[in-house]
Design an enzyme around this catalytic site. Structure first.
Site, short mmCIF file in Angstrom:
data_model
loop_
_atom_site.label_atom_id
_atom_site.label_comp_id
_atom_site.label_asym_id
_atom_site.label_seq_id
_atom_site.Cartn_x
_atom_site.Cartn_y
_atom_site.Cartn_z
N ARG A 1 6.02 6.21 1.40
CA ARG A 1 5.24 5.46 0.43
C ARG A 1 5.80 5.73 -0.96
O ARG A 1 5.97 6.89 -1.34
CB ARG A 1 3.77 5.87 0.49
CG ARG A 1 3.10 5.52 1.81
CD ARG A 1 1.81 6.30 1.98
NE ARG A 1 0.83 6.00 0.95
CZ ARG A 1 -0.12 5.07 1.06
NH1 ARG A 1 -0.21 4.36 2.17
NH2 ARG A 1 -0.99 4.86 0.10
N ASP B 1 1.40 -1.75 2.99
CA ASP B 1 2.72 -1.20 2.68
C ASP B 1 3.77 -2.29 2.58
O ASP B 1 3.58 -3.43 3.02
CB ASP B 1 3.14 -0.19 3.75
CG ASP B 1 2.43 1.14 3.59
OD1 ASP B 1 1.97 1.42 2.46
OD2 ASP B 1 2.32 1.88 4.57
N ASP C 1 -5.33 -0.85 11.04
CA ASP C 1 -4.81 -0.40 9.76
C ASP C 1 -3.68 0.59 10.02
O ASP C 1 -3.53 1.09 11.14
CB ASP C 1 -5.96 0.27 8.97
CG ASP C 1 -5.49 0.84 7.65
OD1 ASP C 1 -4.69 0.20 6.98
OD2 ASP C 1 -5.93 1.95 7.31
N ASP D 1 -9.87 3.28 8.78
CA ASP D 1 -10.49 4.51 8.31
C ASP D 1 -11.00 4.44 6.88
O ASP D 1 -11.63 5.39 6.42
CB ASP D 1 -9.49 5.67 8.41
CG ASP D 1 -8.40 5.58 7.34
OD1 ASP D 1 -8.07 6.61 6.73
OD2 ASP D 1 -7.88 4.47 7.12
N ASN E 1 -11.44 -0.21 2.54
CA ASN E 1 -10.76 -1.51 2.58
C ASN E 1 -10.69 -2.09 3.98
O ASN E 1 -10.23 -3.22 4.17
CB ASN E 1 -9.34 -1.37 2.01
CG ASN E 1 -8.50 -0.38 2.78
OD1 ASN E 1 -9.03 0.52 3.44
ND2 ASN E 1 -7.20 -0.52 2.71
N THR F 1 -1.35 -3.88 7.15
CA THR F 1 -1.13 -2.78 6.22
C THR F 1 -0.82 -3.30 4.83
O THR F 1 -0.36 -4.44 4.67
CB THR F 1 0.02 -1.88 6.71
OG1 THR F 1 0.27 -0.85 5.76
CG2 THR F 1 1.30 -2.68 6.91
#
EC number: 7.6.2.1
Length: 1194
Positions: free
Chosen positions: A646, A729, A425, A861, A864, A727
């Site tokens: 982000r 993102d 991740d 972590d 998800n 990811t």
């Protein structure tokens, strides 16, 4: 913040909606149907109707066994192992006349081994039992029908009971919240025991029950709850409550889960809905997926191979014995001593076939020492001790959070040394998940002068940074002061300190920061002494937004039951004023909506919808008149993504009263529907109002890389481990994070698989049929994959990176396409999957694991990442900001990504080598012993005569050779931790499994066979039938057997000494102590009466010790047996060294500090396809000056 007492605030129901006070729509209910059949009579637990339903009590047991089931169940568990079952069968046969030894000597080792395993199981289960007793005997206040509450144990609770839980107490069962000490019936709940999250959750009771504030008022409370059946979903609850002849819908907002804790609330009243094993936390307490290491699976196959050898030996011996027995009455009567004319069935020439069959069973028992009886239990002990060393490694201890590494299972220690692919991740794993508001775009103007880590890396890559790291382009921005406020690193004098009033679009800026101050689910806490406000947020992003708004003059201060209050600068008076917005609805964020909205009424009476979300869902919801700043905002968002930030888009719209009323009506119907599709219905209704938005701008927060991530990735890449990043993102953000952490490098060709190409975009505009677009998209992805693979095959020296977005990944994971995707991906040096959903992460992990048949490791972590962690061979959880869900589903937990370097390259390599060497040695020593027994029996014409005393046979594996092999598995090191990290390619020995290949295992067995042959024939030729001592006494069975046994004990222990690379005091004690123990045992056992010691009676004291021949033979045989291994090992290490042996030579010759010499060895780990800054620095001289990385965009 000051340390003063915090003032409790009356907070509103963030997750419930005021519009839900309407009636209950019967036509939407599924109550009474399958899955929704539970009926609870509140405050009537002993009613007739309640008793007929026979719901379980609140007693919880997590034990594996009961006193009655422990013995049969644990025995069943032990004898499920084929080796243990085999020894059980041979133990039973030992009670028959077929046995070549006494039954006691056969059964005792089995009892020791099985007893040790059962003792371990029993101790673990006893600990669970003690924990159950403590939990079941906790006390809680329960209503006793007369308005009074009395203390009772948790285990006595029944469905329907009304309980009172005080502050800082755990909830004893799943409760329906009726009321609390707050007037608006809210309460704070800490769910750390459920999901590991430390932030407080807000719960709120229904209005109709919120008036219960006194114990006496509970006396007359009666209600009937109809709800879903027990299930494991922590975040859903569907039901209704009938109270005073009216129906009220229930949601997760009214459910208090067992084992969560009441915080910041004096008390609550609740009705027991689910008890004991029906509670959601117990429903979730299923065992994690069973994982076994590849070495364990291979070890089972080797055991089966040895069984094949054992049966073959027994069969051959039996055939020979049958033929010899049949010939005993003919010819020369070579076995005259068996008296064939008067023989019983076991040696009867007239029944030779039956004798052969009986001999087969005898041989199985006699040769059973080929199978290592103590192998499994020894490996369990070793793995537990290895896990303790991992947990206590100070180099993997993170002081800031006081978290050491934690091996949550010891089954997979050696797998840590065989990882082929890491799937990681990004947020919270590679990055710190500690968000800082650093930039924003408002009304088409970019604000924020900070420089991110990714921008520095990009500038360095493009040559804009000098060697000293200063930004040549704009050095002044690098020296901006660091903000002292956590979560805020924004610098721009144009809008700070109230200067935004002078900007051209000050009204848009005001609305932008008002939205940040209002559109969230943050809980404020005010320190009464200092007046400062702190925030409890569900995510670091939320906190960063609210803090940024506060620092820029829009301070969110409190929530009431119906509104949100914040302070802002009044442009007219120039003073700070308090604004109160009436909060009507909160449209929650979820992974499918990718946005969050609130509906509020401002002080002028206008209805506003304030929304923030991902750019790909927000831009498509803008009104035509709301797109004034769209183009420049898109450009800014792309720039922010390039800088590794982000981003979220902020927009709003005004609602008219009629439109809101229509939405409210349908929203009530959707929320009141009691069925499994309620969430989908709510999402459908929210689409009605989340449209025609007016764009305000975009936020950009930085999630900094964790300390040491680039170094760690560099070392892992040098070790030959492939690294994939999965990811959610944007592609641009993921790419630039990839450069910042050395996953991507200059000169690396990028193969990009995306559906953002003009061909698909044009098709989406022209065609409305989804299936047509889907088919075309799939073909477009396949074409890109084929073209990417063609590039890969055309160049064998260049490094490639595969970057694929979530839409494309959907098609790439379909049957018929996924193999093509996998072939392309494994040919690339690095892979980045962007916009990946949790399900896609798990599917990619499953594909890599099944497709490569290599060990995969997943690290994450958050919640998800759970599917990905459980799907991988090894799941690593990072105990970070997103709670402990990943840790609780992991096999190993660490606090920082950089600790993965030491976990794999040091502990992983050591554990793999130790377990591999340990198993090989086990097979070696058993083959040595077993074939010596076989050779002697062949020498004795397969008569079933054992070479050794019964107890010599039994104690070989249990006492005389077991402890040194355990010491090897725990302490041995081929190279030190420093050299493991200095020469990462050493790790490839585990990935390629060179230390536990079939060649190596068979080689060790062959070594054992050679030792057995040397020991047997040398001892026979030296002792039998020669005169043994000066009196001319001939060496009989007891002398020959004891001498051979002594040689075996010496040989296998000295072989261990030769194989060990790193001696400790413990290893010296176990190796030489094992030999000394044999002599001590021989003396003590020989002193026992003859009917006990049999052939060992005084054999050492009176026969062996005084005879020089015994000592000479022992020395000669041991030396001869060890010479083949020693010679082979010396030649192999000198002329054909393995990688770890090359490093040992460097250390031995004193060249460990010679950089040139070390680089010659280390260069083997830096190949053109390797990622990491080391490879990047080596690739730089070969890259034309000024040439950027090649990018292939489809």
């Amino acid at each position: 913040m000051g340390s003063g007492r915090k003032r409790k605030l009356h907070l509103s129901k963030i997750y419930t909606f005021s519009c839900l006070r309407g009636g209950f729509k019967e036509e939407h209910s599924q109550i009474g149907r399958p899955g929704f059949s539970r009926v609870v009579f509140c405050n009537e637990p002993n009613s007739l109707e309640g008793g007929l339903r026979s719901y379980g009590d609140n007693y919880v047991s997590t034990t594996k066994y009961t006193p009655a089931s422990f013995l049969p169940k644990s025995l069943y568990e032990q004898f499920r192992r084929v080796a243990n079952f085999f020894f059980l069968v041979t133990g039973i046969l030992a009670f028959t006349p077929l046995a070549p030894y006494t039954a006691t000597s056969a059964i005792l080792p089995l009892i020791v081994v099985i007893g040790a395993s059962m003792l371990k199981e029993g101790i673990e289960d006893w600990k669970r039992k003690q924990q159950d007793i403590e939990i079941n005997n906790r006390r809680v206040k329960v209503h006793r029908s007369d308005g009074s509450f009395e203390q009772t144990e948790w285990k006595n609770l029944r469905v329907g009971h009304i309980v009172k839980v005080d502050k800082d107490e755990f909830f004893p069962a799943d409760l329906l919240l009726l009321s609390s000490s707050y007037e608006d019936a809210i309460c704070y709940v800490e769910t750390m025991n459920l999901d590991g999250e430390t932030n407080l959750k807000l719960k709120q009771a229904l209005d109709v029950t919120s008036s219960l504030h006194e114990d006496a008022e509970v006396k007359d409370f009666k209600a009937t709850v109809k709800c879903e059946d027990p299930n494991a979903n922590l975040y859903s609850f569907i039901g209704s409550m009938e109270f005073e002849r009216k129906q009220y819908p229930l949601s997760p907002q009214q459910l208090l889960l067992r084992d969560s804790k009441l915080r910041n609330t004096d008390y609550i009243y609740g009705a027991v809905i689910f008890t004991g094993h029906d509670t959601k936390v117990i429903q979730n307490s299923t065992d994690p997926p069973s994982k076994r290491s590849n070495i364990e699976k291979k070890m089972d196959r080797i055991i089966y191979f040895l069984f094949g050898v054992l049966f073959t030996m027994s069969f051959v011996g039996s055939v020979y014995f049958g033929v010899s027995t049949k010939n005993d009455l003919e010819g020369e009567h070579t076995r005259w001593y068996l008296q064939p004319d008067r023989a019983k069935i076991f040696f009867d020439p007239n029944r030779a076939s039956a004798a052969a069959m009986y001999h087969f069973l005898t041989a199985l028992m006699l040769y059973s020492y080929l199978i290592p009886i103590s192998l499994y239990v020894s490996i369990e002990v070793v793995k537990v001790l290895q896990s303790i060393f991992i947990n206590q490694d100070i180099h993997m201890y993170y002081e800031q959070t006081d978290k050491p590494a934690l091996a949550r299972t010891s089954n997979l220690n050696e797998e840590l040394g065989q990882v082929h692919t890491i799937l990681s991740d990004k947020t919270g794993t590679l990055t710190a998940n500690s968000m800082e508001f650093i930039k924003c775009s408002v009304a088409g103007t970019a604000y924020g002068r900070g420089v991110t880590e990714v921008e520095r890396t990009m500038a360095k890559r493009k040559g804009h940074l000098a060697a000293n790291g200063k930004n040549i382009i704009d050095d002044s921005d690098n020296n901006l002061p660091k903000s002292s406020v956590k979560g805020f690193n924004f610098h721009d004098e144009r809008i700070m300190d109230g200067n935004w009033l002078d900007e051209p679009h000050s009204d848009v800026i005001r609305n932008f920061f008002r939205l940040l101050a209002v559109c969230h689910t943050v809980i404020p806490e005010v320190d009464e002494d200092t007046g400062k406000v702190s925030y409890e947020a569900e995510s670091p992003d939320e906190a960063a937004f609210v803090i940024a708004a506060s620092e820029l003059g829009f301070e969110f201060s409190k929530r009431s039951q119906t509104g949100v209050t914040f302070n802002e600068l009044d442009p007219v008076s120039g003073e700070r004023v308090e604004r109160v917005y009436e909060l009507l609805d909160v449209l929650e964020f979820n992974s499918s909506r990718k946005r969050m909205s609130v509906i509020v009424r401002n002080e002028e009476g206008n209805l506003l919808l304030l929304s923030k979300g991902a750019d790909n869902v927000m831009f498509e919801r803008l009104a035509k008149r709301g797109r004034e700043f769209e183009q420049t905002t898109r450009e800014h968002v792309n720039e922010y993504a390039d800088a590794g930030l982000r981003t979220l888009i902020l927009a709003y719209r005004e609602l008219n009263f009629e439109e809101y009323e229509r939405f409210k009506k349908r929203f009530i119907e959707a929320k009141n529907s009691v069925n499994a599709d309620r969430d989908a219905m709510v999402d459908e209704v929210t689409e009605m109002v989340e449209k025609d938005l007016i764009l305000l701008g975009a936020t950009a927060v930085e999630d900094k890389l964790q300390e040491g991530v680039p170094d760690c990735i560099d070392k892992l890449a040098q070790a030959g481990i492939r690294i994939w990043v999965l990811t959610g993102d944007k592609m641009e953000t993921a790419i630039n994070i990839g450069f910042a952490c050395s996953l991507l490098r200059q000169g690396m060709k990028q193969i990009m698989i995306t559906l953002d190409g003009p061909e698909i975009q044009a098709l989406e505009k022209e065609v409305e049929e989804k299936h047509v677009i889907s088919k075309a998209s799939k073909q477009y992805v396949i074409r890109q994959l084929i073209e990417g693979k063609a590039q890969l095959t055309s160049s064998h020296s260049e490094a490639f990176a595969l970057i694929i977005d979530g839409k494309s990944l959907t098609y790439a994971l379909e049957d018929g396409v996924k193999q093509l995707f996998l072939e392309l991906a494994i040919g690339c040096a690095s892979v980045i999957c962007c916009r990946s959903s949790p399900k896609q992460k798990a599917m990619v992990t499953r594909l890599v694991k099944a497709g490569t048949r290599k060990t995969t490791l997943a690290i994450g972590d958050g919640a998800n990442d759970v599917g990905m962690l459980q799907e991988a061979d090894i799941g690593i959880g990072i105990s970070g900001v997103e709670g402990m869900q990943a840790v609780m589903s992991s096999d190993v937990a660490i606090a920082q990504f950089r600790f993965l370097e030491r976990l794999l390259l040091v502990h992983g390599h050591w554990c793999y080598r130790r377990i591999s060497s340990m198993i090989c040695y086990f097979f070696y020593k058993n083959v040595t012993f077993g074939f010596t027994v076989f050779l002697y029996e062949a020498y004795a014409s397969f008569s079933g005569q054992p070479a050794f005393n019964d107890w010599f046979l039994s104690l070989y594996n249990v006492f005389f050779t077991s402890l040194p092999v355990i010491a090897l598995g725990v302490f041995d090191q081929d190279v030190s931790a420093r050299f493991c990290l200095k020469f990462p390619l050493l790790y490839q020995e585990g990935v390629q499994n060179v230390l536990f290949s079939w060649n190596r295992v068979i080689g060790w067995m062959f070594n054992g066979l050679c030792c057995a042959i040397i020991i047997f024939f040398f001892c026979i030729r030296c002792l039998d039938p020669q005169a043994f001592n000066k009196d001319g006494k001939i060496a009989g069975l007891e002398i020959v057997g004891t001498t051979m046994y002594t040689c075996i004990v010496w040989v296998v222990n000295c072989q261990m000494a030769l194989a060990v690379s790193y001696f400790t005091v413990i290893q010296h004690v176990f190796i030489w102590g094992g030999i000394a123990l044999w002599y001590l045992f021989l003396i003590i056992y020989g002193e026992l009466p003859p009917h006990i010691s049999t052939t060992a009676y005084k054999v050492f004291v009176e026969a062996l010790a005084p005879a020089p021949r015994f000592w000479i033979v022992t020395l000669f045989v041991v030396t001869s047996a060890l010479i083949p291994y020693y010679a082979y090992n010396a030649i192999q290490m000198r002329f054909f060294p393995m990688y770890h042996e090359m490093i040992q030579w460097i250390r031995y010759e004193g060249n460990s500090e010679d950089p040139d010499y070390c680089n010659v060895v280390r260069q083997r780990s830096i190949r053109p396809t390797t990622v990491g800054f080391t490879a990047r620095s080596l690739a730089r001289p070969n890259t034309p000056k000024g040439k950027n990385e090649n990018r292939t965009t489809k």
